[in-house]
Design a protein around this motif. Structure first.
Motif, PDB file in Angstrom:
ATOM      1  N   ALA A 150      22.238  36.887  19.746  1.00  0.00           N
ATOM      2  CA  ALA A 150      21.085  36.943  20.641  1.00  0.00           C
ATOM      3  C   ALA A 150      19.957  37.712  19.980  1.00  0.00           C
ATOM      4  O   ALA A 150      20.183  38.581  19.132  1.00  0.00           O
ATOM      5  CB  ALA A 150      21.477  37.621  21.954  1.00  0.00           C
ATOM      6  N   ASN A 190      16.296  39.937  20.558  1.00  0.00           N
ATOM      7  CA  ASN A 190      15.225  40.564  21.325  1.00  0.00           C
ATOM      8  C   ASN A 190      13.966  40.417  20.485  1.00  0.00           C
ATOM      9  O   ASN A 190      13.923  40.873  19.342  1.00  0.00           O
ATOM     10  CB  ASN A 190      15.520  42.046  21.595  1.00  0.00           C
ATOM     11  N   THR A 248      10.596  37.810  24.286  1.00  0.00           N
ATOM     12  CA  THR A 248      11.714  37.626  25.218  1.00  0.00           C
ATOM     13  C   THR A 248      12.991  38.202  24.634  1.00  0.00           C
ATOM     14  O   THR A 248      13.037  38.631  23.485  1.00  0.00           O
ATOM     15  CB  THR A 248      11.931  36.126  25.511  1.00  0.00           C
ATOM     16  N   THR A 249      14.035  38.210  25.430  1.00  0.00           N
ATOM     17  CA  THR A 249      15.390  38.445  24.932  1.00  0.00           C
ATOM     18  C   THR A 249      16.188  37.189  25.233  1.00  0.00           C
ATOM     19  O   THR A 249      16.236  36.748  26.384  1.00  0.00           O
ATOM     20  CB  THR A 249      16.026  39.664  25.616  1.00  0.00           C
ATOM     21  N   ARG A 250      16.761  36.592  24.205  1.00  0.00           N
ATOM     22  CA  ARG A 250      17.341  35.272  24.405  1.00  0.00           C
ATOM     23  C   ARG A 250      18.633  35.079  23.614  1.00  0.00           C
ATOM     24  O   ARG A 250      18.837  35.630  22.534  1.00  0.00           O
ATOM     25  CB  ARG A 250      16.344  34.190  24.001  1.00  0.00           C
ATOM     26  N   TRP A 260      20.954  33.041  21.223  1.00  0.00           N
ATOM     27  CA  TRP A 260      20.604  32.200  20.074  1.00  0.00           C
ATOM     28  C   TRP A 260      21.739  31.218  19.791  1.00  0.00           C
ATOM     29  O   TRP A 260      21.779  30.144  20.339  1.00  0.00           O
ATOM     30  CB  TRP A 260      20.294  33.085  18.870  1.00  0.00           C
ATOM     31  N   GLN A 282       8.863  27.626  25.325  1.00  0.00           N
ATOM     32  CA  GLN A 282       9.899  28.640  25.096  1.00  0.00           C
ATOM     33  C   GLN A 282       9.974  29.642  26.235  1.00  0.00           C
ATOM     34  O   GLN A 282      10.935  30.394  26.342  1.00  0.00           O
ATOM     35  CB  GLN A 282       9.610  29.379  23.783  1.00  0.00           C
ATOM     36  N   SER A 301      15.083  28.561  32.220  1.00  0.00           N
ATOM     37  CA  SER A 301      16.232  29.073  31.489  1.00  0.00           C
ATOM     38  C   SER A 301      16.007  29.059  29.975  1.00  0.00           C
ATOM     39  O   SER A 301      16.715  29.720  29.226  1.00  0.00           O
ATOM     40  CB  SER A 301      17.485  28.260  31.827  1.00  0.00           C
ATOM     41  N   THR A 302      15.007  28.309  29.537  1.00  0.00           N
ATOM     42  CA  THR A 302      14.696  28.316  28.108  1.00  0.00           C
ATOM     43  C   THR A 302      14.266  29.703  27.647  1.00  0.00           C
ATOM     44  O   THR A 302      14.462  30.085  26.502  1.00  0.00           O
ATOM     45  CB  THR A 302      13.581  27.299  27.809  1.00  0.00           C
ATOM     46  N   LEU A 303      13.695  30.458  28.567  1.00  0.00           N
ATOM     47  CA  LEU A 303      13.235  31.797  28.235  1.00  0.00           C
ATOM     48  C   LEU A 303      14.363  32.664  27.681  1.00  0.00           C
ATOM     49  O   LEU A 303      14.163  33.447  26.770  1.00  0.00           O
ATOM     50  CB  LEU A 303      12.630  32.451  29.485  1.00  0.00           C
ATOM     51  N   TRP A 304      15.531  32.515  28.260  1.00  0.00           N
ATOM     52  CA  TRP A 304      16.641  33.334  27.762  1.00  0.00           C
ATOM     53  C   TRP A 304      17.657  32.517  26.950  1.00  0.00           C
ATOM     54  O   TRP A 304      18.711  33.020  26.577  1.00  0.00           O
ATOM     55  CB  TRP A 304      17.327  34.072  28.912  1.00  0.00           C
ATOM     56  N   GLY A 305      17.304  31.279  26.615  1.00  0.00           N
ATOM     57  CA  GLY A 305      18.170  30.487  25.746  1.00  0.00           C
ATOM     58  C   GLY A 305      19.277  29.765  26.484  1.00  0.00           C
ATOM     59  O   GLY A 305      20.238  29.294  25.858  1.00  0.00           O
TER      60      GLY A 305
END
Lengths: 369, 472
Positions: free
Chosen positions: B111, B113, B138-140, B142, B237, B241-245
């Motif tokens: 993930a 940050n 964001t924090t996502r 990966w 991006q 939900s794309t914001l956090w992957g």
């Protein structure tokens, strides 16, 4: 053409064909490299160095078990490793054999287990220590040999003025109740590592005659320096460079991998001589050798030597001095050239069909067969 | 001389009391301090008090890497100034052999940050942005994948959420540079949905790798082509939900990607050497392709055949029902004083092309030269000079001409954007790298208008940067 001439030609042709088909050396028959195990024990010690195959079943050890010691501690500091693990080929299980106290009163400077290790038929395990407090030779101690029983308990130590940084793979003549041990010492007057630390020509090969009478721990009955004047040098990457591999050959010759001179030396009458042979005679030099380290004797009478400056094992015919071939056994590209500084331990399998070696960078024991 | 050890009579007491130890026992438990070996170990925290090795024995490895950068442009762009950005990567791996005896399995989850300003969108508006870490704040999540190897590692399969920039189109020489396209190249960044499954995005898919020997490696993968799941011109991006992957989109198209690699003068395990020979200089060469089955908007025409710049246009681009590209990568060492010397000079190049009707970029190249160990005693430093060229496609250029034609206003035709980069990677310790960097961008955006001065193109940009990387 006369019949006899035809016969001679035919015989010559057959002989040449047979020679051509015959493998050139032991390494030609080694086909596979199989990862046996990772070697890190629970305390996190790293950098596997010595590899020994147990000759007998005694205590917690079964014949054929592979004993591996660690030179580094869990922070990867050199000269602070204090554990020996065993790997059992039948079960493929790794277990801790010995966790030696970091400070033994009889071992000056602490404990850091080196490539010097052997297991005797009497069940005693003897391992060398070249300790440090900070991972460099700046805080190097004199070191010692540590005697363990077959359950991994410290049973004694061997120290003295002839022992300073016992370092290289041990060669042994094991008669059961007595044994003769050969070990190199690379600690004499070695200073801290710098940009260009000096080469000190004071490394020795020491012969120790041991008695295990009455099942008691080994007692040194005699000690003789049979080789001296080998180069030794502090190193910021690999701690110390010096004579590392010892192997006994025909006629009582002890072969020594002389790392800094990039050669294999021979010390004649190693088991009986009463004086030092100096740095011995050259068996072979340079060529495929790139700072020779660990060494063992293959069943065909050839020496197998690991290189310190690449990931190769070199096969040498000690009778002729010819370098037969080198085989890549470690192509780790994290080092340049691949596998540099990884191969400190090497030992034949009990059946002689292959060899174990350690890759210290990735903490693994590998079987080549 | 054999001597008996003095046993620690207080061992039991030591174990029973964490607060009290006898002097003798304290010796046994003594550990070097934090500073011991600080400058030689590979991680700042070393063994982390035994945590790292304890987890390692459970098959678990944890990696934390922190990158902080400052970037500033002293010329060009839409404005001048400096800004900060940074990322932290957390990765957790599980070796199934050590964890529970299952051979050849690796599980990985990671993930990001991502924080700070994005100088590329704030100041530069160029195509080949100065840092590969610039992304939405964001924090996502990966990557999340499982890899299983077979036949002593000669074949392996990786399943799950994957970022293609980790394995495909990679160049060892290029990777030490900081510009984005020195990592994931310009062409897929512009021509795939949201720039493709590459940092900070990833896609569900499967990848097969074979290593049959003779220096050959093959890679073949099938992935979802649109990580965020939005329209082509909106990578989104920051959407849902794309914001956090967590948007595992499978509804756009399939991205098939394959690559064959050839490494020369690099040994393989088991290779036998007869006789000492001078070693040759190592090199790696790759040829690859990708094919995307999804819909792509035409650069020039709308869905009725009119120019998209035509006032009568529907504004809806003609749909092109696939996309593809071919590429080549070369890494070659060209000089070293000796085989065991840390010093070496290497060159690299990556070239790729794609159709010009459906893509903004139809050709891109980046190349350069690196010198490792440039100074005595600096074995782990590297200095490099490189460049990148992005060619704006004929379709996009035709659109620009149409805009000028229909609007009658000044609207330059975009052509190429070129940058050069000079960088020095200074290794303070194995866990700490500091990297000053300079880039100069010619014709930013291919020659786009400056929105603050619509009669002028964006001026050439001189950019200075500094990256600090710490591995914990």
């Amino acid at each position: 053409m006369q019949y006899s001439s035809f016969l001679a030609m035919a015989c010559l042709t057959i002989t040449m064909t047979a020679q051509a088909a015959e493998p050139k050396g032991f390494l030609d028959d080694v086909r596979r490299h199989s990862l046996a195990t990772s070697t890190v024990p629970a305390n996190g010690d790293q950098n596997p160095y010595a590899v020994v195959v147990a000759p007998v079943s005694v205590g917690r050890i079964q014949a054929g078990d592979v004993l591996i010691d660690n030179f580094n501690d869990r922070n990867n500091l050199q000269g602070l490793g204090s554990t020996i693990v065993t790997w059992r080929p039948a079960t493929k299980q790794l277990s801790l054999f010995a966790a030696i106290p970091r400070n033994l009163p009889q071992c000056p400077g602490g404990v850091g287990l080196t490539t010097a290790m052997t297991m005797l038929k009497s069940g005693w395990v003897i391992v060398g220590s070249l300790p440090s407090q900070d991972g460099t030779t700046k805080t190097k101690g004199q070191g010692c040999l540590i005697v363990l029983d077959a359950n991994g308990n410290v049973a004694g130590t061997i120290t003295g003025p002839n022992i300073n940084g016992p370092w290289g793979n041990m060669a042994v003549i094991d008669n059961g109740a007595t044994a003769t041990l050969f070990v190199s010492n690379t600690g004499f007057d070695v200073g801290p590592p710098g940009d260009q630390p000096p080469v000190v020509n004071k490394a020795t090969v020491l012969r120790l005659e041991l008695s295990m009478a009455g099942g008691k721990p080994p007692v040194v009955t005699r000690q003789t320096v049979i080789g001296s004047g080998f180069g030794e040098q502090a190193d910021k990457d690999v701690f110390i460079i010096g004579p590392t591999g010892l192997a006994l050959g025909k006629g009582g010759v002890l072969y020594v991998s002389d790392a800094l001179s990039n050669r294999i030396a021979a010390i004649p009458d190693a088991a009986t001589r009463g004086d030092s042979a100096g740095t011995g005679r050259d068996v072979t030099k340079d060529g495929l050798l790139k700072r020779p380290l660990a060494m063992t004797m293959a069943p065909n009478g050839h020496l197998l030597v690991t290189n310190g400056l690449n990931g190769q094992v070199v096969e040498i015919d000690p009778e002729t001095g010819s370098q037969i071939a080198a085989r890549w056994v470690d192509t780790n590209k994290a080092q340049s050239p691949p596998g540099s500084g990884d191969l400190f331990g090497l030992v034949m399998t009990p059946s002689g069909d292959g060899f174990y070696y350690v890759e210290d960078e990735v903490n693994t024991l590998v079987l080549a067969h | 001389m054999l001597t008996r050890p003095t046993r620690c009579a207080m061992a039991t007491a030591c174990l029973a009391s964490a607060l009290w130890t006898s002097a003798a026992c304290a010796q046994d438990d003594q550990q070097p301090g934090f500073m011991t070996g600080l400058w030689t170990r590979s991680n700042l925290l070393g063994g982390a008090g035994g945590v790292r090795s304890g987890l390692w024995n459970l098959g678990i490895t944890i990696g934390v890497q922190d990158v902080n950068e400052v970037w500033g442009n002293v010329t060009g762009g839409v404005q001048r100034g400096a800004s900060y950005d940074g990322v932290t990567l957390l990765s957790v791996g599980l070796d199934t052999q050590r964890a529970f005896g299952w051979e050849g399995g690796t599980f990985n989850v990671s993930a990001w940050n991502i924080r700070g300003r994005n100088i590329a969108t704030d100041n530069l508006l160029n195509l080949q942005t100065p840092s590969g870490f610039l992304a939405a704040d964001t924090t996502r999540l990966w990557e999340v994948w499982y890899q299983q190897s077979f036949l002593d590692g000669r074949i392996d399969v990786k399943l799950g959420q994957q970022s293609l920039d980790q394995e495909f189109m990679t160049s060892q020489g290029s990777s030490m540079f900081l510009n984005t396209v020195m990592g994931w190249p310009m062409l897929p960044s512009a021509d795939l949905y949201a720039g493709g499954p590459a940092y900070p995005l990833s896609s569900l898919g499967v990848r097969l790798r074979t290593q049959p020997g003779y220096g050959i490696t093959t890679l073949l993968g099938v992935f979802a082509d649109n990580p965020p799941g939005g329209p082509f011109n909106d990578d989104g991006q920051l959407r849902g939900s794309t914001l956090w992957g967590g948007n595992f989109n499978l509804r756009t198209g399939a991205l098939v990607i394959g690559e064959i690699q050839y490494t020369m003068n690099q040994p393989g395990n088991g290779d036998v050497v007869h006789g000492a020979t001078a070693s040759r200089l190592p090199g790696t060469y790759k040829l690859g392709f990708w094919y995307d089955s999804g819909p792509f908007p035409d650069q020039q025409f709308d869905n009725t055949g009119l120019s998209l710049a035509d006032p009568a246009s529907t504004g809806i681009a003609l749909t092109q029902w696939n996309n593809f590209s071919i590429y080549g990568v070369a890494d070659q060492m060209i000089w070293r004083p000796s085989e065991d010397s840390p010093r070496s000079v290497s060159v690299f190049a990556r070239l790729m092309g794609a159709p010009g009707d459906r893509n903004l970029i139809n050709f891109s190249v980046n190349a350069g030269i690196t010198l490792k160990a440039p100074f005595e005693g600096r074995d782990n430093d590297t200095v490099g000079v490189g460049f990148g060229i992005a060619q704006v496609s004929g379709g996009a250029q035709a659109f620009d001409r149409s805009v000028a034609f229909f609007s009658g206003a000044f609207n330059p035709v975009r052509t190429t954007e070129t940058f050069i980069e000079v960088t020095y990677q200074y290794t303070v310790a194995p866990w700490w790298q500091v990297q000053p960097d300079f880039q100069y961008v010619f014709n930013p955006g291919g020659g786009i208008l400056n929105p603050n001065q619509p009669t002028q193109r964006i001026g050439n940009e001189a950019i200075f940067g500094l990256r600090n990387t710490i591995t914990f």
